[in-house]
Design a protein around this motif. Structure first.
Motif, PDB file in Angstrom:
ATOM      1  N   GLU A  54      -1.885   9.748 -11.095  1.00  0.00           N
ATOM      2  CA  GLU A  54      -0.564   9.535 -10.062  1.00  0.00           C
ATOM      3  C   GLU A  54      -0.911   8.462  -9.234  1.00  0.00           C
ATOM      4  O   GLU A  54      -0.013   7.641  -8.815  1.00  0.00           O
ATOM      5  N   ALA A  55      -2.137   8.501  -8.709  1.00  0.00           N
ATOM      6  CA  ALA A  55      -2.470   7.330  -8.020  1.00  0.00           C
ATOM      7  C   ALA A  55      -2.302   5.941  -8.487  1.00  0.00           C
ATOM      8  O   ALA A  55      -2.044   4.835  -8.113  1.00  0.00           O
ATOM      9  N   ALA A  56      -2.637   5.807  -9.681  1.00  0.00           N
ATOM     10  CA  ALA A  56      -2.371   4.524 -10.454  1.00  0.00           C
ATOM     11  C   ALA A  56      -0.892   4.260 -10.525  1.00  0.00           C
ATOM     12  O   ALA A  56      -0.625   3.092 -10.440  1.00  0.00           O
ATOM     13  N   ILE A  57      -0.119   5.279 -10.851  1.00  0.00           N
ATOM     14  CA  ILE A  57       1.279   4.929 -10.819  1.00  0.00           C
ATOM     15  C   ILE A  57       1.911   4.382  -9.633  1.00  0.00           C
ATOM     16  O   ILE A  57       2.669   3.481  -9.417  1.00  0.00           O
ATOM     17  N   GLN A  58       1.257   5.124  -8.572  1.00  0.00           N
ATOM     18  CA  GLN A  58       1.754   4.842  -6.997  1.00  0.00           C
ATOM     19  C   GLN A  58       1.239   3.276  -6.866  1.00  0.00           C
ATOM     20  O   GLN A  58       2.012   2.590  -6.158  1.00  0.00           O
ATOM     21  N   GLN A  59       0.221   3.020  -7.191  1.00  0.00           N
ATOM     22  CA  GLN A  59      -0.582   1.591  -6.762  1.00  0.00           C
ATOM     23  C   GLN A  59       0.522   0.789  -7.562  1.00  0.00           C
ATOM     24  O   GLN A  59       0.594  -0.544  -6.936  1.00  0.00           O
ATOM     25  N   SER A  60       0.614   0.984  -8.937  1.00  0.00           N
ATOM     26  CA  SER A  60       1.612  -0.073  -9.539  1.00  0.00           C
ATOM     27  C   SER A  60       2.891  -0.292  -9.015  1.00  0.00           C
ATOM     28  O   SER A  60       3.441  -1.265  -9.048  1.00  0.00           O
ATOM     29  N   CYS A  61       3.401   0.801  -8.439  1.00  0.00           N
ATOM     30  CA  CYS A  61       4.936   0.679  -7.867  1.00  0.00           C
ATOM     31  C   CYS A  61       4.614  -0.184  -6.587  1.00  0.00           C
ATOM     32  O   CYS A  61       5.623  -0.938  -6.404  1.00  0.00           O
ATOM     33  N   GLN A  62       3.879   0.305  -5.971  1.00  0.00           N
ATOM     34  CA  GLN A  62       3.699  -0.485  -4.640  1.00  0.00           C
ATOM     35  C   GLN A  62       3.614  -1.849  -4.799  1.00  0.00           C
ATOM     36  O   GLN A  62       3.925  -2.938  -4.027  1.00  0.00           O
ATOM     37  N   ARG A  63       2.664  -2.139  -5.919  1.00  0.00           N
ATOM     38  CA  ARG A  63       2.450  -3.590  -6.191  1.00  0.00           C
ATOM     39  C   ARG A  63       3.836  -4.486  -6.454  1.00  0.00           C
ATOM     40  O   ARG A  63       4.098  -5.576  -6.016  1.00  0.00           O
ATOM     41  N   ALA A  64       4.531  -3.700  -7.379  1.00  0.00           N
ATOM     42  CA  ALA A  64       5.800  -4.179  -7.726  1.00  0.00           C
ATOM     43  C   ALA A  64       6.846  -4.420  -6.481  1.00  0.00           C
ATOM     44  O   ALA A  64       7.364  -5.415  -6.457  1.00  0.00           O
ATOM     45  N   LEU A  65       6.738  -3.474  -5.606  1.00  0.00           N
ATOM     46  CA  LEU A  65       7.526  -3.476  -4.555  1.00  0.00           C
ATOM     47  C   LEU A  65       7.304  -4.571  -3.666  1.00  0.00           C
ATOM     48  O   LEU A  65       7.951  -5.401  -2.875  1.00  0.00           O
ATOM     49  N   GLN A  66       5.838  -4.966  -3.395  1.00  0.00           N
ATOM     50  CA  GLN A  66       5.252  -6.032  -2.737  1.00  0.00           C
ATOM     51  C   GLN A  66       5.824  -7.406  -3.174  1.00  0.00           C
ATOM     52  O   GLN A  66       6.199  -8.183  -2.502  1.00  0.00           O
ATOM     53  N   GLN A  67       5.637  -7.441  -4.711  1.00  0.00           N
ATOM     54  CA  GLN A  67       5.922  -8.689  -5.198  1.00  0.00           C
ATOM     55  C   GLN A  67       7.654  -9.117  -4.998  1.00  0.00           C
ATOM     56  O   GLN A  67       7.850 -10.281  -5.022  1.00  0.00           O
ATOM     57  N   ALA A  68       8.404  -8.005  -4.952  1.00  0.00           N
ATOM     58  CA  ALA A  68       9.665  -8.083  -4.792  1.00  0.00           C
ATOM     59  C   ALA A  68      10.052  -8.370  -3.522  1.00  0.00           C
ATOM     60  O   ALA A  68      11.330  -8.542  -2.952  1.00  0.00           O
ATOM     61  N   LYS A  69       9.258  -7.893  -2.436  1.00  0.00           N
ATOM     62  CA  LYS A  69       9.354  -8.313  -1.021  1.00  0.00           C
ATOM     63  C   LYS A  69      10.503  -7.120  -0.483  1.00  0.00           C
ATOM     64  O   LYS A  69      11.419  -7.485   0.309  1.00  0.00           O
ATOM     65  N   ILE A  70      10.375  -5.956  -1.233  1.00  0.00           N
ATOM     66  CA  ILE A  70      11.348  -5.006  -0.429  1.00  0.00           C
ATOM     67  C   ILE A  70      10.424  -3.526  -0.143  1.00  0.00           C
ATOM     68  O   ILE A  70       9.317  -3.635  -0.609  1.00  0.00           O
ATOM     69  N   LYS A  71      11.220  -2.642   0.342  1.00  0.00           N
ATOM     70  CA  LYS A  71      10.468  -1.328   0.662  1.00  0.00           C
ATOM     71  C   LYS A  71      11.208  -0.436  -0.300  1.00  0.00           C
ATOM     72  O   LYS A  71      12.127  -0.329  -0.586  1.00  0.00           O
ATOM     73  N   ALA A  72      10.408   0.715  -0.436  1.00  0.00           N
ATOM     74  CA  ALA A  72      10.925   1.803  -1.156  1.00  0.00           C
ATOM     75  C   ALA A  72      12.379   2.312  -0.738  1.00  0.00           C
ATOM     76  O   ALA A  72      13.092   2.707  -1.218  1.00  0.00           O
ATOM     77  N   ALA A  73      12.420   2.355   0.554  1.00  0.00           N
ATOM     78  CA  ALA A  73      13.624   2.926   1.405  1.00  0.00           C
ATOM     79  C   ALA A  73      14.778   2.021   1.043  1.00  0.00           C
ATOM     80  O   ALA A  73      15.900   2.407   1.155  1.00  0.00           O
ATOM     81  N   ASP A  74      14.519   0.683   0.727  1.00  0.00           N
ATOM     82  CA  ASP A  74      15.651  -0.082   0.302  1.00  0.00           C
ATOM     83  C   ASP A  74      16.249   0.132  -1.013  1.00  0.00           C
ATOM     84  O   ASP A  74      17.553  -0.480  -1.369  1.00  0.00           O
TER      85      ASP A  74
END
Length: 201
Positions: free
Chosen positions: A180-200
């Motif tokens: 689960e931690a690896a999945i969260q880390q991967s998602c956070q990295r993708a969001l950072q690259q796209a310059k957006i937040k999960a709430a968006d």
């Protein structure tokens, strides 16, 4: 150098029968089925070549450009040359220069293919990337799909039809049961690259 945003400009698939974009849309969004297209119109082609050929027809790619073919085939055996066969057949049909990359479909995935496509398009080494993914098992028989990928800005400038754009993606290497931690880390990295937040989203 900032990575290129990707555009999917053509697609075709085969789920025990051919599904072009029109039939796929009719099935998914309208619940309708259309008559089968003649995927055997070029008898000498393999199924994968036919699907790739239909995807290229779908997007009307400029055939004078440099093309890369990335194949992830879970059915391939050691020393299999199916990718080279597809490249040769498509090059003859479309009159383009093509380079092939073969991934292990049992280990690699579509995201790995997208990563390679992004590297090639960002470096301007190719103008168009064909991604072919093949899977097969005793229950589903053969399932394969082809996606035509271009640099988003170039596709937009050329007026290409864009089915979807890919701003950011990440993948967890060589792990089919990630934590689960690896999945969260991967998602956070993708969001950072796209310059957006999960709430968006």
């Amino acid at each position: 150098m900032e990575n290129s945003k990707l555009a999917i400009v053509g697609l075709d698939c085969f789920f025990n029968q051919p599904f072009d974009s029109e039939r796929f849309s009719a099935l998914i969004y309208d619940g309708k089925t259309l008559e089968n297209q003649d995927i055997n119109s070029v008898e000498s082609l393999s199924i994968l070549s036919k699907v790739s050929h239909q995807a290229l027809k779908n997007c009307q790619v400029d055939c004078n450009k440099n093309v890369a073919l990335i194949t992830a085939d879970s059915t391939a055996i050691a020393n299999d040359n199916s990718a080279e066969i597809v490249v040769k057949q498509l090059s003859n049909l479309w009159n383009f220069s093509a380079t092939s990359f073969s991934l292990d479909g049992k280990k690699d995935c579509l995201l790995k293919a997208l990563e390679i496509a992004q590297i090639l398009l960002t470096a301007k080494q190719v103008d168009t990337v064909i991604i072919d993914v093949v899977n097969s098992d005793p229950h589903t028989n053969m399932v394969c799909g082809a996606r035509i990928i271009k640099d988003y800005q170039i596709a937009q400038k050329n007026g290409d039809r864009i089915y979807a754009d890919v701003e950011s993606f990440t993948h967890i290497s060589d792990n089919f049961s990630p934590s689960e931690a690896a999945i969260q880390q991967s998602c956070q990295r993708a969001l950072q690259q796209a310059k957006i937040k999960a709430a968006d989203i």
